[in-house]
Structures are given as structure tokens and as C-alpha cells.
Design a protein around this motif. Structure first.
Motif, short mmCIF file in Angstrom:
data_model
loop_
_atom_site.label_atom_id
_atom_site.label_comp_id
_atom_site.label_asym_id
_atom_site.label_seq_id
_atom_site.Cartn_x
_atom_site.Cartn_y
_atom_site.Cartn_z
N LEU A 1 -0.63 86.16 -39.20
CA LEU A 1 -1.41 85.43 -40.20
C LEU A 1 -0.58 84.30 -40.81
CD1 LEU A 1 -3.25 88.38 -41.97
CD2 LEU A 1 -4.30 86.59 -40.56
N SER A 2 0.71 84.56 -41.05
CA SER A 2 1.59 83.53 -41.60
C SER A 2 1.79 82.39 -40.61
CB SER A 2 2.94 84.15 -41.97
OG SER A 2 3.87 83.17 -42.36
N MET B 1 -0.19 81.49 -38.17
CA MET B 1 -1.45 80.77 -38.03
C MET B 1 -1.70 79.84 -39.21
SD MET B 1 -3.72 83.97 -36.64
CE MET B 1 -5.29 83.12 -36.78
N ALA B 2 -1.40 80.33 -40.41
CA ALA B 2 -1.62 79.53 -41.61
C ALA B 2 -0.75 78.28 -41.62
CB ALA B 2 -1.35 80.37 -42.86
N ARG B 3 0.47 78.41 -41.07
CA ARG B 3 1.38 77.26 -41.04
C ARG B 3 1.10 76.33 -39.87
NH1 ARG B 3 6.49 79.33 -39.98
NH2 ARG B 3 5.74 81.48 -39.85
N GLY B 4 0.39 76.84 -38.86
CA GLY B 4 0.04 76.00 -37.72
C GLY B 4 1.22 75.59 -36.87
N GLU C 1 9.77 85.98 -46.88
CA GLU C 1 9.27 84.63 -46.63
C GLU C 1 9.43 83.74 -47.87
OE1 GLU C 1 5.45 84.45 -44.59
OE2 GLU C 1 6.66 84.59 -42.76
N GLN D 1 3.87 94.63 -45.88
CA GLN D 1 3.37 93.34 -46.34
C GLN D 1 4.19 92.81 -47.51
OE1 GLN D 1 -0.95 94.23 -46.88
NE2 GLN D 1 -1.22 92.43 -45.58
N ASN E 1 -3.13 79.05 -30.68
CA ASN E 1 -2.30 78.79 -31.86
C ASN E 1 -0.87 78.43 -31.48
OD1 ASN E 1 -4.07 81.57 -32.88
ND2 ASN E 1 -4.35 79.63 -33.96
N HIS F 1 -4.06 84.41 -29.20
CA HIS F 1 -3.33 83.43 -30.00
C HIS F 1 -2.68 82.32 -29.18
CE1 HIS F 1 -4.10 85.49 -33.72
NE2 HIS F 1 -3.87 86.61 -33.08
#
Length: 256
Positions: free
Chosen positions: A127-128, A130-133, A78, A71, A177, A174
């Protein structure tokens, strides 16, 4: 293939045979490559080769078995290089050992390297994304051992079957997504891992001959045979493909 230029691509096990070939091909396609490997020397070598050819690459030296370290390394990448668009789960390791001669410590090592590493990096990448879409691509390297079994590779085969099932499940979870998840399964491929595998089996040259004769196309695979399939599944040309498993084996296996 469309849609790879400028994308940030992480390749785990990027310093090895299939991994390095894949990193170089992504760089040729204009992607920005993160060479992830436990070996600083191997990661540096591949990164330097990409840069020498005019590509853009950075190293991510990390033990992917360690979730917290994974992580932290990914967050650093990133922040400094850019968010991940494509993840290639390629890290792997095996030895030729019949199941009844293997021990729990060996099982744990095989599971850690071949399955846990993919779990540890896939979760934060998902998760990254998804957060950025934004649409993302995950391509995992399985093995035909995980599709049809392989003598002397019981735990490895189980892990690779797990990789295939993981990608199918994440593809379902996903799809909404816009994140696609697919698996590429090499057959018998000439890598350092295969050399070690054949050494452990005993008569290496006899085994090499047997492997070669078993492949309809008349030769064992090379690391350079895999990147085409991997890049395709990571590209916009494969935007409507998810949850699939593709063998690259010279016809050694022909799954429906």
C-alpha cells in the motif's frame, strides 16, 4: 548490483542466520537496513554489527503475527527512517514432525510464523509503495520443501508453497505499479532452525551426512550462500524479472 545504494530495505527475521547474512550484504551494497525481528537482542546485535562496519541500520522489534502491531511498527519506521523500497520476507520456523503426529495447535504456529507474517507485512508495504507510485521490490524466502515436498515438514511445506503462490499472484496484480515480487528457495542450509530440525529427527549426524551426500556440490548450504540471489532480485539488474522462483540449493533440486 545496481540501484541498492540508499534504498530502505526491511528484512524480517533479520536477526537469524539467513536474515543476518542478508542484512549485512545489503548494508555492504549501501542500502539502509531495517533489521526486523521478534527478538530485540538479535535485532540489536545485527544492527550494531552493521553500524560498526560503517553502514546504516535500525531495529524493528515486532511480532509479525500481530497485524496491528506490524502496521504500527512499519509506520514508525517509515516516519523516522524512510519509506520502504525493498521488503525481504525471511521470517520462518519449523520442526521435524510427521503429519499424523502433529496437532492443530502446531499447525497454527507453523502457519502463523511462515505464512501469516508475510501477509501481515506485505500488505502495508504494498500500500505504501502504491501510494508513492515508485517501483518496489518484494523478495520472499520460500523453500524447496514448498516445491517438491519434504518428509516431516508437511505444514511447513504447505506454507512455503503458499509463499511461492503469493509472490506469483502479487507479481501479476502489481506489475502495473512497477512492483516486482519473486521468491528465493533455499535448500538444506546450516542454520539454527536446521540444527533444531535435525535434533527432532533423531540421529543428527547421520542426517547431516545424508543431506551432504544428497547435494551435488558436496556440502550443505550456508546462510552466506543466499544473499547474492536475494540482492540480485532486489536490484535494478532484476527490474524485468517478476513472479519467478529461484532455488539456491547446491543442485539438490533442479526445477525447470
Amino acid at each position: 548490483m545496481r540501484g541498492l545504494k540508499g534504498k530502505v530495505v526491511v528484512v524480517t527475521g533479520g536477526g537469524g542466520g539467513i536474515g543476518s547474512a542478508t542484512c549485512l550484504r545489503f548494508a555492504e551494497a549501501g542500502a539502509r537496513v531495517v533489521v526486523a525481528d521478534i527478538s530485540a537482542e538479535a535485532a540489536a546485535r545485527v544492527t550494531a554489527e552493521i553500524r560498526a562496519q560503517g553502514g546504516e541500520a535500525v531495529e524493528m522489534v515486532v511480532n509479525l503475527v500481530d497485524y496491528d502491531a506490524t502496521q504500527a511498527a512499519l509506520a514508525k519506521i517509515e516516519a523516522g527512517f524512510g519509506p520502504v523500497d525493498v521488503l525481504v520476507n525471511n521470517a520462518g520456523w519449523d520442526l521435524f514432525i510427521p503429519f499424523v503426529k502433529s496437532e492443530p495447535d502446531y499447525w497454527s504456529k507453523i502457519i502463523d510464523i511462515n505464512l501469516r507474517t508475510a501477509l501481515n507485512i506485505t500488505k502495508p508495504v504494498l500500500l505504501s509503495m502504491m501510494a508513492r507510485g515508485v517501483p518496489g521490490r518484494i523478495v520472499s524466502i520460500g523453500s524447496d520443501a514448498g516445491r517438491g515436498g519434504s518428509s516431516g515438514e508437511s505444514v511447513y511445506s504447505a506454507c512455503k508453497a503458499g509463499i511461492i503462490a503469493l509472490m506469483k499472484t502479487l507479481a501479476r496484480e502489481h506489475a502495473r505499479n512497477g512492483i516486482t515480487c519473486n521468491t528465493v528457495c533455499p535448500g538444506v542450509t546450516e542454520t539454527a532452525m536446521l540444527e533444531a530440525f535435525m535434533e527432532g529427527a533423531g540421529d543428527k549426524e547421520k542426517l547431516r551426512t545424508a543431506f551432504t551426500r544428497a547435494v551435488p556440490l558436496g556440502r550443505m548450504g550456508k546462510p552466506e550462500d543466499l544473499p547474492g540471489a536475494i540482492l540480485f532480485l532486489a536490484s535494478d539488474d532484476a527490474a524485468f524479472i517478476t513472479g519467478q522462483t529461484l532455488s539456491v540449493s547446491g543442485g539438490l533440486t533442479m526445477h525447470g
